[in-house]
Design a protein around this motif. Sequence first.
Motif, PDB file in Angstrom:
ATOM      1  N   ALA A 118      -3.467   7.151  -4.754  1.00  0.00           N
ATOM      2  CA  ALA A 118      -4.496   6.690  -5.692  1.00  0.00           C
ATOM      3  C   ALA A 118      -4.127   5.333  -6.279  1.00  0.00           C
ATOM      4  O   ALA A 118      -4.978   4.438  -6.398  1.00  0.00           O
ATOM      5  N   LEU A 119      -2.868   5.148  -6.618  1.00  0.00           N
ATOM      6  CA  LEU A 119      -2.423   3.864  -7.162  1.00  0.00           C
ATOM      7  C   LEU A 119      -2.512   2.775  -6.107  1.00  0.00           C
ATOM      8  O   LEU A 119      -2.912   1.642  -6.389  1.00  0.00           O
ATOM      9  N   TRP A 120      -2.147   3.101  -4.860  1.00  0.00           N
ATOM     10  CA  TRP A 120      -2.273   2.148  -3.753  1.00  0.00           C
ATOM     11  C   TRP A 120      -3.724   1.679  -3.627  1.00  0.00           C
ATOM     12  O   TRP A 120      -3.995   0.484  -3.502  1.00  0.00           O
ATOM     13  N   ALA A 121      -4.662   2.611  -3.664  1.00  0.00           N
ATOM     14  CA  ALA A 121      -6.083   2.263  -3.548  1.00  0.00           C
ATOM     15  C   ALA A 121      -6.505   1.343  -4.693  1.00  0.00           C
ATOM     16  O   ALA A 121      -7.279   0.397  -4.490  1.00  0.00           O
ATOM     17  N   GLU A 122      -5.968   1.611  -5.860  1.00  0.00           N
ATOM     18  CA  GLU A 122      -6.299   0.790  -7.029  1.00  0.00           C
ATOM     19  C   GLU A 122      -5.780  -0.639  -6.878  1.00  0.00           C
ATOM     20  O   GLU A 122      -6.501  -1.599  -7.122  1.00  0.00           O
ATOM     21  N   VAL A 123      -4.534  -0.791  -6.469  1.00  0.00           N
ATOM     22  CA  VAL A 123      -3.946  -2.145  -6.401  1.00  0.00           C
ATOM     23  C   VAL A 123      -4.349  -2.925  -5.152  1.00  0.00           C
ATOM     24  O   VAL A 123      -4.189  -4.140  -5.121  1.00  0.00           O
ATOM     25  N   THR A 124      -4.876  -2.251  -4.150  1.00  0.00           N
ATOM     26  CA  THR A 124      -5.270  -2.957  -2.929  1.00  0.00           C
ATOM     27  C   THR A 124      -6.779  -2.922  -2.684  1.00  0.00           C
ATOM     28  O   THR A 124      -7.238  -3.354  -1.635  1.00  0.00           O
ATOM     29  N   GLY A 125      -7.535  -2.421  -3.655  1.00  0.00           N
ATOM     30  CA  GLY A 125      -8.978  -2.309  -3.499  1.00  0.00           C
ATOM     31  C   GLY A 125      -9.686  -3.651  -3.522  1.00  0.00           C
ATOM     32  O   GLY A 125      -9.069  -4.718  -3.511  1.00  0.00           O
TER      33      GLY A 125
END
Length: 135
Positions: A118-125
């Motif tokens: 979820a954090l990955w999706a947030e920072v790479t969205g």
Amino acid sequence: MFMGQFSHSLDEKGRLIIPSKFRDELGRQFVVAKGYDSCLYAYSNEEWMKFASEITELPETIEDNRIKRRYFLSTATDVEMDKQGRVLIPPYLRDAARIDKDVMIAGIGKKLEIWDSALWAEVTGSAAAEEIARR
């Protein structure tokens, strides 16, 4: 060079499957440490030694160097892949990266980054992509 990204999940014991694409370059034994941006870094032993040597060579009289040394060296741990390609991620590292279950493993050149999905999706969205384009 590590590149690409793979989605995996931790099992009930906190073990993570390392994607087969990364296993040869990483080696059976490697180092996992706390990374910047609430992720973990995974280095082959060879790359870890280079990185750790650079940090330990920095003058100790400078406070930022001491902080960097503590941040990386005190959180680093040796891990070993089992026959199924799994490694145990210690609880203190899972907590540091806020990893609970779903994980994204990203190849970032000389190291892997291990993120909570979820954090990955947030920072790479898309918002992150727009920010990169503005720089």
